[in-house]
Design an enzyme around this catalytic site. Structure first.
Site, PDB file in Angstrom:
ATOM      1  N   HIS A 255      -5.114  -6.730   4.521  1.00 27.86           N
ATOM      2  CA  HIS A 255      -5.457  -7.281   3.211  1.00 27.86           C
ATOM      3  C   HIS A 255      -6.772  -6.688   2.736  1.00 27.86           C
ATOM      4  CE1 HIS A 255      -6.144 -10.232   0.035  1.00 27.86           C
ATOM      5  NE2 HIS A 255      -4.837 -10.404   0.094  1.00 27.86           N
ATOM      6  N   ASP A 311       2.595 -12.470   3.192  1.00 30.68           N
ATOM      7  CA  ASP A 311       3.977 -12.000   3.126  1.00 30.68           C
ATOM      8  C   ASP A 311       4.682 -11.959   4.472  1.00 30.68           C
ATOM      9  OD1 ASP A 311       4.100 -11.445   0.287  1.00 30.68           O
ATOM     10  OD2 ASP A 311       2.599  -9.930   0.702  1.00 30.68           O
TER      11      ASP A 311
HETATM   12  C1  LIG Z   1      -2.682  -4.767   1.677  1.00 33.21           C
HETATM   13  C2  LIG Z   1      -3.152  -3.332   1.757  1.00 33.21           C
HETATM   14  C3  LIG Z   1      -2.513  -2.543   0.617  1.00 33.21           C
HETATM   15  C4  LIG Z   1      -4.689  -3.306   1.592  1.00 33.21           C
HETATM   16  O1  LIG Z   1      -5.061  -1.994   1.416  1.00 33.21           O
HETATM   17  P1  LIG Z   1      -6.565  -1.462   1.355  1.00 33.21           P
HETATM   18  O2  LIG Z   1      -7.529  -2.562   1.281  1.00 33.21           O
HETATM   19  O3  LIG Z   1      -6.603  -0.433   0.291  1.00 33.21           O
HETATM   20  O4  LIG Z   1      -6.756  -0.799   2.754  1.00 33.21           O
HETATM   21  P2  LIG Z   1      -6.308   0.680   3.115  1.00 33.21           P
HETATM   22  O5  LIG Z   1      -4.925   0.945   2.623  1.00 33.21           O
HETATM   23  O6  LIG Z   1      -7.397   1.623   2.656  1.00 33.21           O
HETATM   24  O7  LIG Z   1      -6.307   0.603   4.683  1.00 33.21           O
HETATM   25  C5  LIG Z   1      -7.496   0.737   5.475  1.00 33.21           C
HETATM   26  C6  LIG Z   1      -7.080   1.255   6.834  1.00 33.21           C
HETATM   27  O8  LIG Z   1      -6.305   0.269   7.502  1.00 33.21           O
HETATM   28  C7  LIG Z   1      -4.996   0.756   7.789  1.00 33.21           C
HETATM   29  N1  LIG Z   1      -4.047  -0.291   7.460  1.00 33.21           N
HETATM   30  C8  LIG Z   1      -4.120  -1.181   6.460  1.00 33.21           C
HETATM   31  N2  LIG Z   1      -3.048  -1.988   6.459  1.00 33.21           N
HETATM   32  C9  LIG Z   1      -2.288  -1.581   7.493  1.00 33.21           C
HETATM   33  C10 LIG Z   1      -1.041  -2.009   7.983  1.00 33.21           C
HETATM   34  N3  LIG Z   1      -0.378  -3.006   7.412  1.00 33.21           N
HETATM   35  N4  LIG Z   1      -0.533  -1.374   9.047  1.00 33.21           N
HETATM   36  C11 LIG Z   1      -1.189  -0.368   9.635  1.00 33.21           C
HETATM   37  N5  LIG Z   1      -2.370   0.089   9.189  1.00 33.21           N
HETATM   38  C12 LIG Z   1      -2.912  -0.512   8.140  1.00 33.21           C
HETATM   39  C13 LIG Z   1      -4.794   1.939   6.864  1.00 33.21           C
HETATM   40  O9  LIG Z   1      -3.868   2.861   7.377  1.00 33.21           O
HETATM   41  C14 LIG Z   1      -6.198   2.491   6.767  1.00 33.21           C
HETATM   42  O10 LIG Z   1      -6.429   3.241   7.920  1.00 33.21           O
HETATM   43  P3  LIG Z   1      -7.306   4.605   7.861  1.00 33.21           P
HETATM   44  O11 LIG Z   1      -8.669   4.135   7.429  1.00 33.21           O
HETATM   45  O12 LIG Z   1      -7.245   5.128   9.253  1.00 33.21           O
HETATM   46  O13 LIG Z   1      -6.659   5.468   6.835  1.00 33.21           O
HETATM   47  C15 LIG Z   1      -2.787  -2.704   3.126  1.00 33.21           C
HETATM   48  O14 LIG Z   1      -3.330  -3.486   4.160  1.00 33.21           O
HETATM   49  C16 LIG Z   1      -1.271  -2.559   3.299  1.00 33.21           C
HETATM   50  O15 LIG Z   1      -0.700  -1.551   2.843  1.00 33.21           O
HETATM   51  N6  LIG Z   1      -0.611  -3.536   3.969  1.00 33.21           N
HETATM   52  C17 LIG Z   1       0.840  -3.509   4.122  1.00 33.21           C
HETATM   53  C18 LIG Z   1       1.501  -4.040   2.858  1.00 33.21           C
HETATM   54  C19 LIG Z   1       1.319  -5.521   2.704  1.00 33.21           C
HETATM   55  O16 LIG Z   1       1.562  -6.297   3.608  1.00 33.21           O
HETATM   56  N7  LIG Z   1       0.918  -5.918   1.472  1.00 33.21           N
HETATM   57  C20 LIG Z   1       0.765  -7.321   1.121  1.00 33.21           C
HETATM   58  C21 LIG Z   1      -0.654  -7.665   0.881  1.00 33.21           C
HETATM   59  S1  LIG Z   1      -0.862  -9.401   0.617  1.00 33.21           S
END
Ligand SMILES: CC(C)(COP(=O)(O)OP(=O)(O)OC[C@H]1O[C@@H](n2cnc3c(N)ncnc32)[C@H](O)[C@@H]1OP(=O)(O)O)[C@@H](O)C(=O)NCCC(=O)NCCS
Length: 374
Positions: A255, A311
């Protein structure tokens, strides 16, 4: 000049609606803990709280409940539209288009949002979703029952039978937990549209469109798909390790704000467990897989602040309440619509058009060459 990718850590407004403490995993609506609201409140009361900033007194509560009940039916135009949609359409696209039709039928302006348009949107989302679910199943749509609460009626229109007390409570809680979440992508999208003084329906359509994505409200669907793909508790660790070594994400994990366990996931887990134990069979199997994914996911990702989010277990709750996975995001939207409206009302009170900047990195002064000489 600093570009904050994804607007991370950028504040776009002050708010008195929702407060998230991402470090301690706490969530408050209008100052009330989400744990108290989930335990003691219901959809209607929390919806009033989020919209109007205070818990309603008995008169305000009954009035609000009555107007929600009276507005549940959908127009003939909407019914015709839903009957005309092909069965394999994405349910979020159907909901988005249905709201567009509602906007055409009502024709309101954002700076004069009426209580009736607010109630219309909140009360009709479940009817639209349930109507399309029934048609998709080749079943007759079920008309709303004014004797039932918002959450129970939603389940009744989907399943054609009155839900048990446990199912009804689980639905109420799930809808409370999805109702608002500060400046998430869909709320921001709806504010961008509202800030131009476009109309309420157009703003809500923007919210639905943003919520549809798998990184936002579509993650519940992806989480359930993942549990099914894993197929057995014994496959979990290998599956997660393969995903992580391929730099793929575990859906329902991580998140932007929470760097610890999402309190909504904590509450939903108790309901997912309760329902899984009651229903047994496939649901229990999926729950056991989810619990193992949680354990292994935290083992590899917890040190980086990546934990289950809303979720993760909502997928099991929605599934056990009778929703097909592709409809999960529409259930999310049916709750979040209250939050979108509350933030729109708060923002337009002191409106400023949202218009950030993009830092130009391209060339300037290029010579135009006519088409036949290129
Ligand atoms: C929610 C979400 C989009 C937040 O994204 P964000 O704050 O932009 O964080 P980032 O996408 O930059 O991720 C930061 C790091 O954590 C990792 N990471 C984040 N969520 C992850 C997940 N669910 N599984 C594996 N790795 C994850 C990323 O790969 C990234 O790693 P890196 O720095 O080595 O590249 C992200 O956690 C995600 O894609 N989760 C899965 C989808 C989900 O469940 N969404 C519902 C949210 S309520």
């Amino acid at each position: 000049m600093e570009i904050k990718k994804g607007l991370e850590d950028v504040y776009v407004k002050e708010t008195e609606i929702t407060y998230i403490d991402g470090e301690l995993g706490r969530l408050y609506y209008r100052g009330y803990s989400i744990y108290d609201l989930a335990e003691f409140s219901n959809f209607e009361e929390t919806s009033y709280l989020i919209l109007y900033g205070k818990l309603p007194n008995i008169f305000e509560y009954e009035n609000f409940v009555r107007s929600l009940k009276e507005s549940r039916s959908i127009s003939n135009g909407l019914r015709e539209f839903l009957k005309s949609v092909k069965k394999d359409a994405n349910p979020m696209d159907v909901l988005r288009t249905a709201v567009s039709i509602m906007g055409l039928e009502e024709n309101t302006h954002v700076y004069s949002i009426s209580d009736q348009s607010i109630v219309n949107l909140i009360s009709k989302f479940p009817t639209i979703v349930a109507y399309y679910i029934r048609l998709k199943r080749d079943l007759e749509p079920v008309e709303p029952d004014p004797e039932l609460s918002h959450a129970s009626n939603f389940l009744y229109m989907v399943n054609g039978s009155k839900p048990s007390e446990e199912e009804s409570k689980a639905m109420d809680v799930a809808m409370i937990l999805h109702m608002d979440h500060e400046m998430n992508a869909s709320t921001f999208a709806s504010l961008v549209v509202a800030s131009t003084l476009s109309d309420l329906y157009s703003s809500i359509i923007a919210g639905i469109s943003a919520l549809k994505g798998p990184l936002h409200g579509g993650a519940n669907y992806e989480a359930l798909k993942m549990f099914r793909e894993i197929g057995d508790v014994d496959n979990v660790e290998k599956y997660i390790l393969t995903k992580l070594s391929n730099k793929q994400r575990i859906m329902g994990f991580g998140h932007r704000v929470y760097k610890t366990y999402d309190p909504r996931a904590r509450i939903l887990k108790t309901y997912a467990k309760l329902l899984a134990e009651k229903k047994g069979g496939e649901i229990k199997k999926l729950y056991d897989i989810a619990e193992k994914v949680e354990e292994i996911g935290i083992k590899y990702l917890g040190s980086r602040g990546i934990y289950p989010n809303v979720d993760f277990y909502s997928s099991i709750v929605f599934y056990s309440l009778g929703f097909e996975p592709e409809f999960f995001p529409t259930v999310f939207a049916s709750a979040r619509v209250t939050g979108w409206i509350a933030h729109i009302l708060e923002y337009v009170k002191d409106n400023k058009i949202i218009r950030p900047k993009a830092y130009y990195k391209g060339e300037v002064g290029r010579k135009y060459i006519p088409l036949d000489s290129r």
